[in-house]
Design a protein around this motif. Structure first.
Motif, PDB file in Angstrom:
ATOM      1  N   PRO A 109       0.802  -1.228   0.000  1.00 30.78           N
ATOM      2  CA  PRO A 109       0.000   0.000   0.000  1.00 30.78           C
ATOM      3  C   PRO A 109       0.836   1.281   0.000  1.00 30.78           C
ATOM      4  CG  PRO A 109      -0.946  -1.568   1.515  1.00 30.78           C
ATOM      5  CD  PRO A 109       0.368  -2.143   1.069  1.00 30.78           C
ATOM      6  N   TYR A 110       1.998   1.247   0.631  1.00 29.90           N
ATOM      7  CA  TYR A 110       2.829   2.463   0.711  1.00 29.90           C
ATOM      8  C   TYR A 110       3.745   2.609  -0.509  1.00 29.90           C
ATOM      9  CZ  TYR A 110       5.790   6.109   2.707  1.00 29.90           C
ATOM     10  OH  TYR A 110       6.462   7.290   2.930  1.00 29.90           O
ATOM     11  N   TRP A 111       4.421   1.517  -0.900  1.00 26.01           N
ATOM     12  CA  TRP A 111       5.444   1.600  -1.939  1.00 26.01           C
ATOM     13  C   TRP A 111       4.952   1.126  -3.304  1.00 26.01           C
ATOM     14  CZ3 TRP A 111       9.559   4.301  -0.706  1.00 26.01           C
ATOM     15  CH2 TRP A 111      10.031   4.319   0.605  1.00 26.01           C
ATOM     16  N   GLY A 112       3.753   0.592  -3.410  1.00 29.42           N
ATOM     17  CA  GLY A 112       3.301  -0.111  -4.609  1.00 29.42           C
ATOM     18  C   GLY A 112       3.499   0.621  -5.921  1.00 29.42           C
ATOM     19  N   GLU A 113       3.228   1.923  -5.969  1.00 29.41           N
ATOM     20  CA  GLU A 113       3.298   2.672  -7.221  1.00 29.41           C
ATOM     21  C   GLU A 113       4.679   3.269  -7.494  1.00 29.41           C
ATOM     22  OE1 GLU A 113       0.868   2.548  -9.326  1.00 29.41           O
ATOM     23  OE2 GLU A 113      -0.370   1.426  -7.905  1.00 29.41           O
ATOM     24  N   ARG A 114       5.633   3.027  -6.619  1.00 30.35           N
ATOM     25  CA  ARG A 114       6.979   3.572  -6.794  1.00 30.35           C
ATOM     26  C   ARG A 114       7.846   2.607  -7.600  1.00 30.35           C
ATOM     27  NH1 ARG A 114       9.307   7.844  -6.812  1.00 30.35           N
ATOM     28  NH2 ARG A 114      11.016   7.522  -5.344  1.00 30.35           N
ATOM     29  N   PRO A 115       8.582   3.089  -8.609  1.00 31.53           N
ATOM     30  CA  PRO A 115       9.564   2.238  -9.290  1.00 31.53           C
ATOM     31  C   PRO A 115      10.657   1.837  -8.304  1.00 31.53           C
ATOM     32  CG  PRO A 115       9.072   4.202 -10.593  1.00 31.53           C
ATOM     33  CD  PRO A 115       8.466   4.418  -9.236  1.00 31.53           C
ATOM     34  N   ILE A 116      11.063   0.593  -8.363  1.00 31.54           N
ATOM     35  CA  ILE A 116      12.005   0.083  -7.368  1.00 31.54           C
ATOM     36  C   ILE A 116      13.350   0.800  -7.429  1.00 31.54           C
ATOM     37  CG2 ILE A 116      12.847  -1.777  -8.860  1.00 31.54           C
ATOM     38  CD1 ILE A 116      12.991  -3.516  -6.333  1.00 31.54           C
ATOM     39  N   GLY A 117      13.735   1.245  -8.620  1.00 34.31           N
ATOM     40  CA  GLY A 117      15.026   1.903  -8.759  1.00 34.31           C
ATOM     41  C   GLY A 117      15.053   3.341  -8.287  1.00 34.31           C
ATOM     42  N   GLU A 118      13.888   3.899  -7.936  1.00 30.69           N
ATOM     43  CA  GLU A 118      13.826   5.315  -7.552  1.00 30.69           C
ATOM     44  C   GLU A 118      13.649   5.519  -6.048  1.00 30.69           C
ATOM     45  OE1 GLU A 118      10.938   7.379  -9.859  1.00 30.69           O
ATOM     46  OE2 GLU A 118      11.756   6.721 -11.795  1.00 30.69           O
ATOM     47  N   ILE A 119      13.571   4.449  -5.290  1.00 33.17           N
ATOM     48  CA  ILE A 119      13.423   4.577  -3.839  1.00 33.17           C
ATOM     49  C   ILE A 119      14.738   5.064  -3.244  1.00 33.17           C
ATOM     50  CG2 ILE A 119      12.985   3.329  -1.691  1.00 33.17           C
ATOM     51  CD1 ILE A 119      11.218   1.424  -3.297  1.00 33.17           C
ATOM     52  N   THR A 120      14.670   6.138  -2.479  1.00 33.55           N
ATOM     53  CA  THR A 120      15.889   6.736  -1.923  1.00 33.55           C
ATOM     54  C   THR A 120      16.001   6.459  -0.426  1.00 33.55           C
ATOM     55  OG1 THR A 120      14.800   8.833  -1.389  1.00 33.55           O
ATOM     56  CG2 THR A 120      15.706   8.582  -3.618  1.00 33.55           C
ATOM     57  N   LEU A 156      21.222  -7.806  -5.308  1.00 34.22           N
ATOM     58  CA  LEU A 156      22.153  -8.917  -5.491  1.00 34.22           C
ATOM     59  C   LEU A 156      21.641 -10.007  -6.423  1.00 34.22           C
ATOM     60  CD1 LEU A 156      23.270  -9.290  -1.766  1.00 34.22           C
ATOM     61  CD2 LEU A 156      24.463  -8.095  -3.597  1.00 34.22           C
ATOM     62  N   LYS A 157      20.367 -10.313  -6.335  1.00 34.10           N
ATOM     63  CA  LYS A 157      19.826 -11.453  -7.084  1.00 34.10           C
ATOM     64  C   LYS A 157      19.195 -11.038  -8.410  1.00 34.10           C
ATOM     65  CE  LYS A 157      17.751 -14.698  -4.735  1.00 34.10           C
ATOM     66  NZ  LYS A 157      16.705 -15.458  -3.985  1.00 34.10           N
ATOM     67  N   TYR A 158      18.360  -9.999  -8.392  1.00 38.97           N
ATOM     68  CA  TYR A 158      17.573  -9.663  -9.576  1.00 38.97           C
ATOM     69  C   TYR A 158      18.107  -8.458 -10.349  1.00 38.97           C
ATOM     70  CZ  TYR A 158      14.437 -12.863  -7.207  1.00 38.97           C
ATOM     71  OH  TYR A 158      13.910 -13.959  -6.580  1.00 38.97           O
ATOM     72  N   LYS A 159      19.123  -7.768  -9.811  1.00 34.63           N
ATOM     73  CA  LYS A 159      19.768  -6.649 -10.510  1.00 34.63           C
ATOM     74  C   LYS A 159      18.761  -5.585 -10.959  1.00 34.63           C
ATOM     75  CE  LYS A 159      23.605  -9.010 -10.285  1.00 34.63           C
ATOM     76  NZ  LYS A 159      24.657  -8.661  -9.310  1.00 34.63           N
ATOM     77  N   LEU A 160      17.877  -5.197 -10.050  1.00 33.23           N
ATOM     78  CA  LEU A 160      16.868  -4.192 -10.362  1.00 33.23           C
ATOM     79  C   LEU A 160      17.277  -2.794  -9.903  1.00 33.23           C
ATOM     80  CD1 LEU A 160      13.611  -6.158  -9.455  1.00 33.23           C
ATOM     81  CD2 LEU A 160      14.683  -5.873 -11.693  1.00 33.23           C
ATOM     82  N   ARG A 161      18.279  -2.712  -9.066  1.00 38.71           N
ATOM     83  CA  ARG A 161      18.809  -1.420  -8.645  1.00 38.71           C
ATOM     84  C   ARG A 161      20.278  -1.590  -8.262  1.00 38.71           C
ATOM     85  NH1 ARG A 161      15.964   1.692  -4.823  1.00 38.71           N
ATOM     86  NH2 ARG A 161      17.961   2.485  -4.116  1.00 38.71           N
ATOM     87  N   ALA A 162      20.983  -0.461  -8.148  1.00 38.17           N
ATOM     88  CA  ALA A 162      22.429  -0.540  -7.952  1.00 38.17           C
ATOM     89  C   ALA A 162      22.827  -0.713  -6.493  1.00 38.17           C
ATOM     90  CB  ALA A 162      23.095   0.712  -8.519  1.00 38.17           C
ATOM     91  N   ASP A 163      22.024  -0.184  -5.584  1.00 40.28           N
ATOM     92  CA  ASP A 163      22.391  -0.264  -4.171  1.00 40.28           C
ATOM     93  C   ASP A 163      21.143  -0.360  -3.303  1.00 40.28           C
ATOM     94  OD1 ASP A 163      21.330   2.242  -4.398  1.00 40.28           O
ATOM     95  OD2 ASP A 163      23.206   3.324  -4.070  1.00 40.28           O
ATOM     96  N   VAL A 164      21.369  -0.660  -2.032  1.00 41.52           N
ATOM     97  CA  VAL A 164      20.263  -0.777  -1.074  1.00 41.52           C
ATOM     98  C   VAL A 164      20.025   0.590  -0.432  1.00 41.52           C
ATOM     99  CG1 VAL A 164      19.514  -1.889   1.064  1.00 41.52           C
ATOM    100  CG2 VAL A 164      20.814  -3.191  -0.617  1.00 41.52           C
ATOM    101  N   PRO A 165      18.774   1.075  -0.409  1.00 41.21           N
ATOM    102  CA  PRO A 165      18.502   2.409   0.138  1.00 41.21           C
ATOM    103  C   PRO A 165      18.390   2.442   1.658  1.00 41.21           C
ATOM    104  CG  PRO A 165      16.475   1.462  -0.628  1.00 41.21           C
ATOM    105  CD  PRO A 165      17.553   0.458  -0.941  1.00 41.21           C
ATOM    106  N   ILE A 166      19.014   1.470   2.311  1.00 40.04           N
ATOM    107  CA  ILE A 166      18.946   1.398   3.775  1.00 40.04           C
ATOM    108  C   ILE A 166      20.347   1.634   4.312  1.00 40.04           C
ATOM    109  CG2 ILE A 166      18.368  -0.052   5.751  1.00 40.04           C
ATOM    110  CD1 ILE A 166      16.504  -1.630   3.855  1.00 40.04           C
ATOM    111  N   ILE A 167      20.531   2.753   4.947  1.00 38.65           N
ATOM    112  CA  ILE A 167      21.846   3.137   5.452  1.00 38.65           C
ATOM    113  C   ILE A 167      21.775   3.211   6.977  1.00 38.65           C
ATOM    114  CG2 ILE A 167      23.651   4.887   5.431  1.00 38.65           C
ATOM    115  CD1 ILE A 167      22.560   5.757   2.686  1.00 38.65           C
ATOM    116  N   GLU A 168      22.519   2.348   7.633  1.00 39.27           N
ATOM    117  CA  GLU A 168      22.548   2.322   9.091  1.00 39.27           C
ATOM    118  C   GLU A 168      23.753   3.102   9.585  1.00 39.27           C
ATOM    119  OE1 GLU A 168      20.173   1.257  10.787  1.00 39.27           O
ATOM    120  OE2 GLU A 168      19.059  -0.025   9.390  1.00 39.27           O
TER     121      GLU A 168
END
Length: 366
Positions: A109-120, A156-168
């Protein structure tokens, strides 16, 4: 090499994306597929031809080093990716139910309409704050863990984006005291005895054995306790094990000892009772003390059910309101019941004391 096209007031650069056009049979041909861009970011045009050419060189560098993410892949909507990921994931029935629920009610419901490569990372931090504020610590942690899993597989598996948008980043922002797990203290045997005594009044001899079994085996309630079958109880196992190799090995190893086997847990999957392996595939053989073995012998002699532990009326425990009708009266006690009508004396019940050491605790804390 990339090439730049200038048309009117716009500048566009093209480069080979590392893929070939497919024929009618789905096999790659020798014709290359090219990608293009009119700016470094959506809605932002190139300043000049040199910037466009450099951008194309960077993309071709990524292609040569296996880091390129095709634009079409990066534009995959989250609502499509989430369910494709779910279908391909190898999950246990319980995990399937949990993940499906979290995807359906929170993530899609929150992320559904967002392209996976554009999530920041900024968008993720905003959403993370909302999830933490809305849900319990435990559930929020599970949702965020699932989202991290989705993003890791996308990279890592599906190569849909270059990096993970989760920065700890530890020690950033408002200080939050580290949450520590509750310490599981040693339970005095007097407390176990009081629970077992209450269980005997609430549930009969089955309740008495149930409490002592959890205390001395640490089997996980409810699934592993409800899924313990007659053939895997100590009076019958290992001689009754259907696996020949495991049976022969156990007969030799546990000679002269009393052992039960944790082989299954029982729960509902799509409203159907299902026997599945124990959590984390923790199949195990447990040596039990002689007094507990004798209890199991007496319990199995008292009924013909395939389950070791049965409900009050003799059926399986799955489907009962266990917390309300069994555990809460055992833990919290209950007042005495004195029937006022003549002929109802058999419904008289003695008062049961509350077990203060387990006040408000779940059964697994035993």
């Amino acid at each position: 090499m990339p090439w730049v096209e200038v048309r009117g007031g716009s500048i566009r650069v093209k480069w080979w994306g590392g893929q070939y056009k497919l024929d009618a049979d789905g096999k790659p041909t020798k014709k290359k597929l090219y990608e293009s861009a009119s700016g470094p970011q959506p809605g932002i045009p190139f300043k000049d031809e040199e910037e466009a050419y450099t951008y194309g060189l960077d993309r071709e560098h990524d292609v040569r080093h296996g880091k390129h993410i095709p634009r079409a892949s990066a534009q995959t909507l989250m609502k499509d990716y989430c369910w494709l990921w779910f279908e391909r994931a190898d999950l246990r029935p319980n995990s399937q139910r949990t993940y499906r629920s979290m995807l359906k009610s929170v993530i899609v419901p929150y992320w559904g309409e967002r392209p996976i490569g554009e999530i920041t990372a900024l968008e993720y931090d905003l959403w993370k704050k909302q999830v933490r504020a809305r849900y319990s610590d435990n559930y929020a942690g599970q949702v965020l863990s699932l989202f991290r899993m989705l993003m890791n597989d996308a990279v890592l598996k599906y190569k849909l984006r270059a990096d993970v948008p989760i920065i700890e980043q530890p020690r950033r922002g408002r200080y939050e005291k580290k949450r520590t797990r509750r310490v599981k203290r040693i339970m005095p045997v007097e407390v176990v005895h009081q629970l077992a005594s209450n269980a005997h009044h609430v549930w009969g001899f089955t309740g008495w054995v149930y409490i002592w079994t959890i205390a001395f085996t640490a089997m996980r309630p409810p699934g592993e306790m409800w899924g313990l079958q007659r053939g895997y109880a100590s009076p019958n196992w290992p001689a009754s094990d259907p696996d020949t190799e495991r049976r022969e090995e156990a007969l030799e190893r546990y000679q002269g000892m009393h052992v039960l086997r944790v082989q299954y847990q029982l729960y509902y999957v799509n409203s159907r009772p299902t026997l599945a392996g124990p959590k984390y595939d923790s199949h195990r053989s447990l040596v039990i003390p002689p007094f507990l073995h004798e209890m199991h012998e007496a319990l199995l002699a008292s009924h013909n059910s395939p389950w070791v532990f049965t409900a009050k009326r003799g059926g399986p425990l799955l489907g009962t309101q266990f917390a309300r009708d069994y555990w809460h009266p055992i833990r919290d006690g209950r007042p005495a019941t004195v029937p006022k009508k003549k002929g109802y004396e058999r419904f008289a019940r003695p008062a049961l004391p509350a077990v203060e050491a387990m006040a408000g605790q779940d059964l697994y804390r035993l």
